[in-house]
Design a protein around this motif. Structure first.
Motif, PDB file in Angstrom:
ATOM      1  N   ALA A   1       0.377   0.943  -3.534  1.00 28.36           N
ATOM      2  CA  ALA A   1       0.284   1.681  -2.304  1.00 28.36           C
ATOM      3  C   ALA A   1      -0.808   2.778  -2.140  1.00 28.36           C
ATOM      4  O   ALA A   1      -1.649   2.763  -1.301  1.00 28.36           O
ATOM      5  N   ALA A   2      -0.907   3.535  -3.290  1.00 29.74           N
ATOM      6  CA  ALA A   2      -1.870   4.661  -3.288  1.00 29.74           C
ATOM      7  C   ALA A   2      -3.170   4.060  -3.455  1.00 29.74           C
ATOM      8  O   ALA A   2      -4.162   4.514  -2.747  1.00 29.74           O
ATOM      9  N   ALA A   3      -3.325   3.035  -4.176  1.00 29.06           N
ATOM     10  CA  ALA A   3      -4.737   2.352  -4.287  1.00 29.06           C
ATOM     11  C   ALA A   3      -5.227   2.044  -2.911  1.00 29.06           C
ATOM     12  O   ALA A   3      -6.483   2.112  -2.776  1.00 29.06           O
ATOM     13  N   VAL A   4      -4.410   1.335  -2.180  1.00 28.18           N
ATOM     14  CA  VAL A   4      -4.845   0.859  -1.115  1.00 28.18           C
ATOM     15  C   VAL A   4      -5.295   1.854  -0.056  1.00 28.18           C
ATOM     16  O   VAL A   4      -6.289   2.009   0.684  1.00 28.18           O
ATOM     17  N   GLY A   5      -4.643   2.801  -0.120  1.00 29.09           N
ATOM     18  CA  GLY A   5      -4.762   4.171   0.665  1.00 29.09           C
ATOM     19  C   GLY A   5      -6.183   4.731   0.427  1.00 29.09           C
ATOM     20  O   GLY A   5      -7.034   5.067   1.630  1.00 29.09           O
TER      21      GLY A   5
ATOM     22  N   ALA B   1       3.421  -5.255  -2.178  1.00 30.22           N
ATOM     23  CA  ALA B   1       2.817  -3.819  -2.068  1.00 30.22           C
ATOM     24  C   ALA B   1       1.371  -3.590  -1.640  1.00 30.22           C
ATOM     25  O   ALA B   1       1.064  -2.502  -0.752  1.00 30.22           O
ATOM     26  N   LEU B   2       0.736  -4.390  -2.158  1.00 28.83           N
ATOM     27  CA  LEU B   2      -0.863  -4.376  -1.661  1.00 28.83           C
ATOM     28  C   LEU B   2      -0.849  -4.988   0.017  1.00 28.83           C
ATOM     29  O   LEU B   2      -1.657  -4.279   0.729  1.00 28.83           O
ATOM     30  N   ALA B   3      -0.052  -5.950   0.056  1.00 29.60           N
ATOM     31  CA  ALA B   3      -0.148  -6.505   1.737  1.00 29.60           C
ATOM     32  C   ALA B   3       0.364  -5.439   2.648  1.00 29.60           C
ATOM     33  O   ALA B   3      -0.177  -5.156   3.884  1.00 29.60           O
ATOM     34  N   THR B   4       1.754  -4.885   2.319  1.00 27.32           N
ATOM     35  CA  THR B   4       2.332  -3.818   3.077  1.00 27.32           C
ATOM     36  C   THR B   4       1.383  -2.625   3.403  1.00 27.32           C
ATOM     37  O   THR B   4       1.368  -2.136   4.595  1.00 27.32           O
ATOM     38  N   ALA B   5       0.558  -2.206   2.421  1.00 31.92           N
ATOM     39  CA  ALA B   5      -0.233  -1.173   2.577  1.00 31.92           C
ATOM     40  C   ALA B   5      -1.344  -1.506   3.105  1.00 31.92           C
ATOM     41  O   ALA B   5      -2.195  -0.518   3.491  1.00 31.92           O
ATOM     42  N   GLY B   6      -2.039  -2.516   3.492  1.00 31.19           N
ATOM     43  CA  GLY B   6      -3.086  -2.866   4.511  1.00 31.19           C
ATOM     44  C   GLY B   6      -4.209  -3.600   3.748  1.00 31.19           C
ATOM     45  O   GLY B   6      -5.148  -3.520   4.261  1.00 31.19           O
ATOM     46  N   VAL B   7      -4.226  -4.262   2.616  1.00 34.75           N
ATOM     47  CA  VAL B   7      -5.430  -4.824   2.259  1.00 34.75           C
ATOM     48  C   VAL B   7      -5.876  -6.106   3.334  1.00 34.75           C
ATOM     49  O   VAL B   7      -4.973  -6.613   3.979  1.00 34.75           O
ATOM     50  N   ASP B   8      -7.101  -6.555   3.259  1.00 36.03           N
ATOM     51  CA  ASP B   8      -7.483  -7.613   4.090  1.00 36.03           C
ATOM     52  C   ASP B   8      -7.271  -8.941   3.297  1.00 36.03           C
ATOM     53  O   ASP B   8      -7.367  -9.929   4.038  1.00 36.03           O
TER      54      ASP B   8
END
Length: 433
Positions: free
Chosen positions: A238-242, A286-293
């Motif tokens: 999650a932090a990485a996506v942000g 986690a990646l999808a929820t945090a908003g990756v494309d």
């Protein structure tokens, strides 16, 4: 905590922190570099500098020393180890120079002969490397010097630390608490060094990248377990996506990087599938929820694992790029036919784009692309390394220049590849050119 005296300086409660600059063997066998490091330590206000001393032929086996290893001192590992060790003349100069600058010095000694060698310089203390905590004979030999001991714990278990304390006793003993991962977990840096990760993303955006990846290649619970970070998998992703999102802005896509759970030295087996699927589900969710494309599955060597990850990624509702590694134009990293992998991914409904990444440089990736493009109805994406990794003075380096890399990028596009980027060894300069 009891007070302990290191030279003329008291260490312990109600005393200033005793600061030691770690030089070790970072002098590269050059006394002038060692003296420069001593100068910097003194100027920074350190109390002491620490070196490392080994009797090479005692610490290493003849077989280990005979291994081929190109280095500035010769063609073998033994040449390197001996070249990095200072002898009597160099340590006399270190002793003289430290006295001139009024800074203490001592060493971590990896064998009894090294302890005796350093003793002639009357060091204020000795440091015991964490790797030596199970060497009872060496621990006891340190005690015969009568000097305070600093016990490093970075690579030790609590049981090993307790044992070492039992062998040494507590008199004049300092336990140096350290949390150590060698090498550092790059994924954890999303939590511990967000400024660094943002800076790297920013450099690629400024270089003109259309897509940047999250710093999550190894951020699955199975890989993180080796660093004691399995319980932080969701937080790390999650932090990485942000961090990537903050630098991507509105004009750059963010791909969620997902690497394999299995290493190339392991073997795929069906009984591992459930554990792997759960690890991929946790990370990709986690990646999808945090908003990756999109989800970028990369550097896979087992087709079964790649297709398993693709099934999990498809459930996220995001586009899926599935990449595998090659070692030549015709073979995958493990020697399977590259055309077979490409055909399987082309037929897989869970895959939107097929990719080649890592393993080799631009020329070999171009050869592989030539082989598999005729088999694909789906777009092909290529992300080669900046050449093959080379050991240069003990450092892993990739020697393909940005200009060379760019020429092959153009050739790949002309060939029909729909997306081109870089993997290991590539820098913002490779993207900018």
């Amino acid at each position: 905590m009891a007070e302990i005296k290191i030279g003329d300086t008291l260490v312990g409660d109600n005393n200033p922190c005793y600061i030691t600059a770690e030089i070790g063997i970072n002098h590269n066998g050059d006394i002038e570099i060692a003296k420069q490091l001593i100068e910097l330590a003194e100027a920074a206000g350190c109390n002491a500098v620490k070196f490392q001393k080994r009797t090479v032929d005692v610490v290493y086996t003849p077989e280990e020393l005979a291994k081929p290893r190109e280095n500035p001192f010769g063609p073998t590992n033994g040449d390197l180890k001996r070249g990095l060790e200072f002898g009597l003349e160099e340590y006399r100069e270190i002793d003289r120079y430290c006295k001139e600058l009024d800074i203490a010095w001592f060493a971590s000694c990896w064998d009894e002969g090294a302890v005796d060698f350093i003793a002639q310089f009357n060091p204020p203390c000795y440091k015991v490397a964490s790797a030596s905590l199970t060497d009872d004979g060496l621990l006891r030999h340190h005690r015969t010097t009568g000097r305070p001991l600093i016990l490093s714990t970075g690579m030790s278990t609590l049981a090993e630390i307790d044992h070492a304390v039992e062998v040494l006793g507590k008199k004049d003993l300092i336990i140096l608490h350290a949390t150590s991962t060698y090498p550092s977990s790059y994924d954890e840096l999303n939590l511990t060094r967000p400024d660094l990760i943002r800076e790297i993303h920013r450099e690629y955006v400024q270089a003109g990248a259309d897509v940047i990846e999250t710093n999550t290649y190894g951020a699955n619970r199975i890989k993180l377990r080796g660093h004691g970070l399995a319980d932080k998998a969701k937080a790390i992703n999650a932090a990485a996506v942000g961090l990537a999102r903050k630098e991507a802005g509105d004009g750059v896509y963010v791909a969620g990087s997902v690497g394999p759970c299995l290493s190339s030295s392991q073997m795929w087996s069906d009984d591992k599938a459930d554990d792997l699927r759960e690890a991929f589900e946790e990370q990709i969710s986690a990646l999808a929820t945090a908003g990756v494309d999109l989800i970028q599955l990369e550097t896979f060597v087992f087709l079964q694992e790649l297709q398993l990850a693709a099934r999990v990624a498809r459930a996220s509702g995001l586009p899926v790029l599935a990449c595998f590694s090659v070692r030549s134009g015709e073979e995958t990293a493990l020697g399977a036919p590259a055309r077979a992998y490409a055909a399987a991914l082309n037929a897989d409904p869970n895959v939107d784009w097929v990719g080649l990444n890592c393993g080799v440089g631009p020329a070999q990736v171009y050869d592989a692309a030539e082989q598999i493009l005729p088999l694909l109805a789906k777009p092909l994406v290529c992300l080669p390394n900046a050449g093959m990794p080379r050991d240069v003075d003990g450092r892993t380096m990739y020697l393909s220049s940005p200009e060379y890399f760019t020429e092959y990028a153009k050739k790949l596009i002309e060939l029909g590849v729909r997306g081109v980027g870089g993997c290991c060894g590539t820098t913002p300069e490779h993207i900018r050119v």
